[in-house]
Design a protein around this motif. Structure first.
Motif, PDB file in Angstrom:
ATOM      1  N   ASP A  35       0.903  -1.251   0.093  1.00  0.00           N
ATOM      2  CA  ASP A  35       0.086  -0.089  -0.095  1.00  0.00           C
ATOM      3  C   ASP A  35       0.922   1.248   0.067  1.00  0.00           C
ATOM      4  OD1 ASP A  35      -2.296   1.526   0.054  1.00  0.00           O
ATOM      5  OD2 ASP A  35      -2.327   1.648   2.310  1.00  0.00           O
ATOM      6  N   CYS A  83       0.037   5.319   2.792  1.00  0.00           N
ATOM      7  CA  CYS A  83      -1.026   4.738   3.382  1.00  0.00           C
ATOM      8  C   CYS A  83      -1.259   5.487   4.707  1.00  0.00           C
ATOM      9  CB  CYS A  83      -0.231   3.550   4.161  1.00  0.00           C
ATOM     10  SG  CYS A  83       1.213   3.852   5.286  1.00  0.00           S
ATOM     11  N   ALA A  89      -5.249   0.962   4.933  1.00  0.00           N
ATOM     12  CA  ALA A  89      -4.470  -0.205   4.839  1.00  0.00           C
ATOM     13  C   ALA A  89      -5.112  -1.424   5.489  1.00  0.00           C
ATOM     14  CB  ALA A  89      -2.940   0.102   5.388  1.00  0.00           C
ATOM     15  N   ALA A 147       2.952  -1.406   4.024  1.00  0.00           N
ATOM     16  CA  ALA A 147       2.226   0.049   3.892  1.00  0.00           C
ATOM     17  C   ALA A 147       3.378   0.924   4.072  1.00  0.00           C
ATOM     18  CB  ALA A 147       1.293   0.291   4.801  1.00  0.00           C
TER      19      ALA A 147
END
Length: 258
Positions: free
Chosen positions: A34, A37, A43, A57
């Motif tokens: 991700d 984030c 996330a 993330a």
């Protein structure tokens, strides 16, 4: 206002848009990255939706990553302070996501190359980002009133610091020029009737960052500018009970061209 600390609560539109973006995601992915984030709320939605074996993330803001770790001390998501432009990993990912962060990337050539290098050959990259220079007409009206009343000369020095293509097909052209294939691309207008307090939260979750960002102006921002803008918005919400708002977003899914 502490933008980083309040973003987790104030990101109303970002959360709603993320729920739409998840419809473009595969139901299963062994590894997920991700990008951008923030403080970790989206996330965790993604993690719960997919339940990957590994999820990383990242965010370019160290303070956002600190907030994510504080808010999710027992998280199975690994949070890391990294910029996508410089991202290198031995791990390849089945799914890479960018929800309300793509517009803030600093170097799009380097960023998209990093995404492609991190993505499995049969993986997918899903994107949700604002588009149109006038991404929210109601905010434009509000900020124009603020500049006219308080900072008319500064208003002439403003330039949008983040990338908003006016034509959604330009996003497809950008990724296809980097050897991606467009699997899906749709636009969505998110419409709200905010209470005054919710409008303030919405403004502070995104527009506030845009209009108080030093890179938005060709001259130095006055010391009291951010404080004056926050006060102005707070006064406006007191005087109006309902705010009808429309926000334009593009949602897309790209795959590496094989």
């Amino acid at each position: 206002m502490d933008y980083n600390r309040e973003y987790y609560t104030n990101g109303i539109v970002q959360l709603d848009a993320a729920k739409q973006l998840m419809r473009l995601m595969p139901r299963q992915a062994d590894s997920v990255l991700d990008v951008g984030c923030g403080s970790g709320k989206v996330a965790h939605l993604i993690y719960e939706h997919i339940l990957p074996n590994f999820m990383l993330a990242i965010d370019s803001s160290a303070e956002m990553i600190n907030q994510a770790r504080l808010l999710h001390p027992d998280s199975k998501v690994m949070f890391s302070h990294q910029k996508i432009e410089q991202f290198v990993s031995n791990q390849s990912f089945d799914l890479i996501t960018s929800n309300s962060s793509f517009q803030w990337f600093q170097n799009y050539d380097a960023s998209i190359n990093a995404l492609k290098n991190a993505l499995n050959p049969r993986g997918v990259f899903v994107l949700q980002t604002p588009y149109k220079q006038n991404w929210c007409p109601q905010v434009s009206v509000l900020i124009n009133e603020f500049f006219t009343r308080y900072y008319p000369e500064l208003g002439q020095c403003f330039t949008l610091p983040c990338m908003h293509f006016d034509d959604p097909e330009q996003y497809a052209d950008l990724f296809e020029s980097k050897n991606f294939t467009t699997a899906s691309l749709v636009t969505r207008n998110f419409e709200y009737r905010f209470t005054g307090d919710d409008f303030r939260k919405f403004f502070m979750s995104g527009a506030y960052k845009v209009y108080t960002h030093e890179k938005s102006y060709s001259v130095a921002i006055p010391d009291r500018f951010a404080e004056d803008l926050e006060r102005f918005v707070s006064q406006k919400v007191i005087n109006q009970s309902v705010f009808a708002v429309t926000i334009s977003r593009v949602l897309a899914c790209f795959k590496p061209h094989i």
